[in-house]
Design a protein around this motif. Structure first.
Motif, PDB file in Angstrom:
ATOM      1  N   THR A  90       0.842  -1.190   0.000  1.00 41.02           N
ATOM      2  CA  THR A  90       0.000   0.000   0.000  1.00 41.02           C
ATOM      3  C   THR A  90       0.875   1.238   0.000  1.00 41.02           C
ATOM      4  OG1 THR A  90      -0.116   0.061   2.416  1.00 41.02           O
ATOM      5  CG2 THR A  90      -1.889  -1.110   1.260  1.00 41.02           C
ATOM      6  N   SER A  91       0.295   2.325  -0.466  1.00 42.42           N
ATOM      7  CA  SER A  91       0.972   3.616  -0.462  1.00 42.42           C
ATOM      8  C   SER A  91       0.025   4.624   0.152  1.00 42.42           C
ATOM      9  CB  SER A  91       1.331   4.018  -1.884  1.00 42.42           C
ATOM     10  OG  SER A  91       1.975   5.259  -1.885  1.00 42.42           O
ATOM     11  N   PRO A  92       0.473   5.359   1.176  1.00 40.58           N
ATOM     12  CA  PRO A  92      -0.417   6.352   1.785  1.00 40.58           C
ATOM     13  C   PRO A  92      -0.886   7.378   0.759  1.00 40.58           C
ATOM     14  CG  PRO A  92       1.671   6.194   2.988  1.00 40.58           C
ATOM     15  CD  PRO A  92       1.791   5.363   1.761  1.00 40.58           C
ATOM     16  N   THR A  93      -2.065   7.877   0.956  1.00 39.78           N
ATOM     17  CA  THR A  93      -2.598   8.882   0.035  1.00 39.78           C
ATOM     18  C   THR A  93      -1.900  10.216   0.253  1.00 39.78           C
ATOM     19  OG1 THR A  93      -4.327   9.454   1.608  1.00 39.78           O
ATOM     20  CG2 THR A  93      -4.864   7.793  -0.070  1.00 39.78           C
ATOM     21  N   GLN A  94      -1.927  11.032  -0.772  1.00 37.26           N
ATOM     22  CA  GLN A  94      -1.322  12.359  -0.679  1.00 37.26           C
ATOM     23  C   GLN A  94      -2.170  13.250   0.211  1.00 37.26           C
ATOM     24  OE1 GLN A  94      -0.951  13.835  -4.697  1.00 37.26           O
ATOM     25  NE2 GLN A  94       1.225  13.426  -4.633  1.00 37.26           N
ATOM     26  N   ASN A  95      -1.506  14.165   0.892  1.00 37.50           N
ATOM     27  CA  ASN A  95      -2.236  15.164   1.655  1.00 37.50           C
ATOM     28  C   ASN A  95      -2.091  16.514   0.962  1.00 37.50           C
ATOM     29  OD1 ASN A  95       0.287  16.211   2.393  1.00 37.50           O
ATOM     30  ND2 ASN A  95       0.350  14.989   4.268  1.00 37.50           N
ATOM     31  N   LEU A  96      -2.687  17.533   1.533  1.00 37.10           N
ATOM     32  CA  LEU A  96      -2.680  18.852   0.916  1.00 37.10           C
ATOM     33  C   LEU A  96      -1.272  19.399   0.748  1.00 37.10           C
ATOM     34  CD1 LEU A  96      -4.368  21.197  -0.155  1.00 37.10           C
ATOM     35  CD2 LEU A  96      -4.468  22.086   2.174  1.00 37.10           C
ATOM     36  N   LEU A  97      -0.407  19.202   1.738  1.00 32.72           N
ATOM     37  CA  LEU A  97       0.962  19.711   1.657  1.00 32.72           C
ATOM     38  C   LEU A  97       1.741  19.045   0.530  1.00 32.72           C
ATOM     39  CD1 LEU A  97       3.283  21.418   2.768  1.00 32.72           C
ATOM     40  CD2 LEU A  97       3.766  19.566   4.373  1.00 32.72           C
ATOM     41  N   SER A  98       1.578  17.737   0.356  1.00 31.44           N
ATOM     42  CA  SER A  98       2.349  17.042  -0.676  1.00 31.44           C
ATOM     43  C   SER A  98       1.936  17.443  -2.085  1.00 31.44           C
ATOM     44  CB  SER A  98       2.226  15.525  -0.505  1.00 31.44           C
ATOM     45  OG  SER A  98       0.907  15.104  -0.712  1.00 31.44           O
ATOM     46  N   ALA A  99       0.743  17.989  -2.244  1.00 29.10           N
ATOM     47  CA  ALA A  99       0.324  18.462  -3.561  1.00 29.10           C
ATOM     48  C   ALA A  99       1.120  19.695  -3.987  1.00 29.10           C
ATOM     49  CB  ALA A  99      -1.169  18.778  -3.552  1.00 29.10           C
ATOM     50  N   PHE A 100       1.570  20.490  -3.008  1.00 27.40           N
ATOM     51  CA  PHE A 100       2.328  21.705  -3.309  1.00 27.40           C
ATOM     52  C   PHE A 100       3.831  21.521  -3.198  1.00 27.40           C
ATOM     53  CE2 PHE A 100      -1.835  23.280  -2.010  1.00 27.40           C
ATOM     54  CZ  PHE A 100      -2.152  24.060  -3.108  1.00 27.40           C
TER      55      PHE A 100
END
Length: 115
Positions: A90-100
């Motif tokens: 599994t791979s954790p989902t992206q959060n708001l910070l990782s999008a930027f």
């Protein structure tokens, strides 16, 4: 003064280039496979492991490339443990910070040693 500045820039560039490299698959890691179904009783569970790919300062290659690097690291670590099968990756989902600001890509799974 200019020589020191140029030397400093050259060293800084080399350091940044080193941070952006992706994980290469080792010879042991090449023998590790991912499976969708839990291995049978003939296989021994060795433990859980997490692989990661640092994206800090590089941000290049896109999500697929960084996940591939995390998968390679996961396979290499599984091989170091003596395993040859990874289940439940599994791979954790992206959060708001990782999008930027792309940080690290991670992938986890259970490592088994199967005959």
């Amino acid at each position: 003064m200019r020589i020191n500045l140029l030397l400093g820039l050259a060293v800084g560039t080399l350091l940044l280039a080193g941070c952006s490299s992706s994980n290469q698959l080792s010879s042991g890691g090449q023998r590790v496979t991912f499976v969708d179904q839990q291995p049978g009783s003939q296989c021994q569970l060795l433990g859980n492991v997490t692989g990661s790919q640092s994206n800090w300062l590089s941000g290049s290659g896109g999500e697929g490339s960084s996940l591939r690097g995390a998968a390679n690291d996961l396979r290499n670590r599984a091989a170091e443990m003596g395993g040859n099968v990874i289940y439940g990756a599994t791979s954790p989902t992206q959060n708001l910070l990782s999008a930027f600001a792309p940080l690290d890509s991670k992938m986890s799974g259970q490592v088994y040693k199967c005959p």
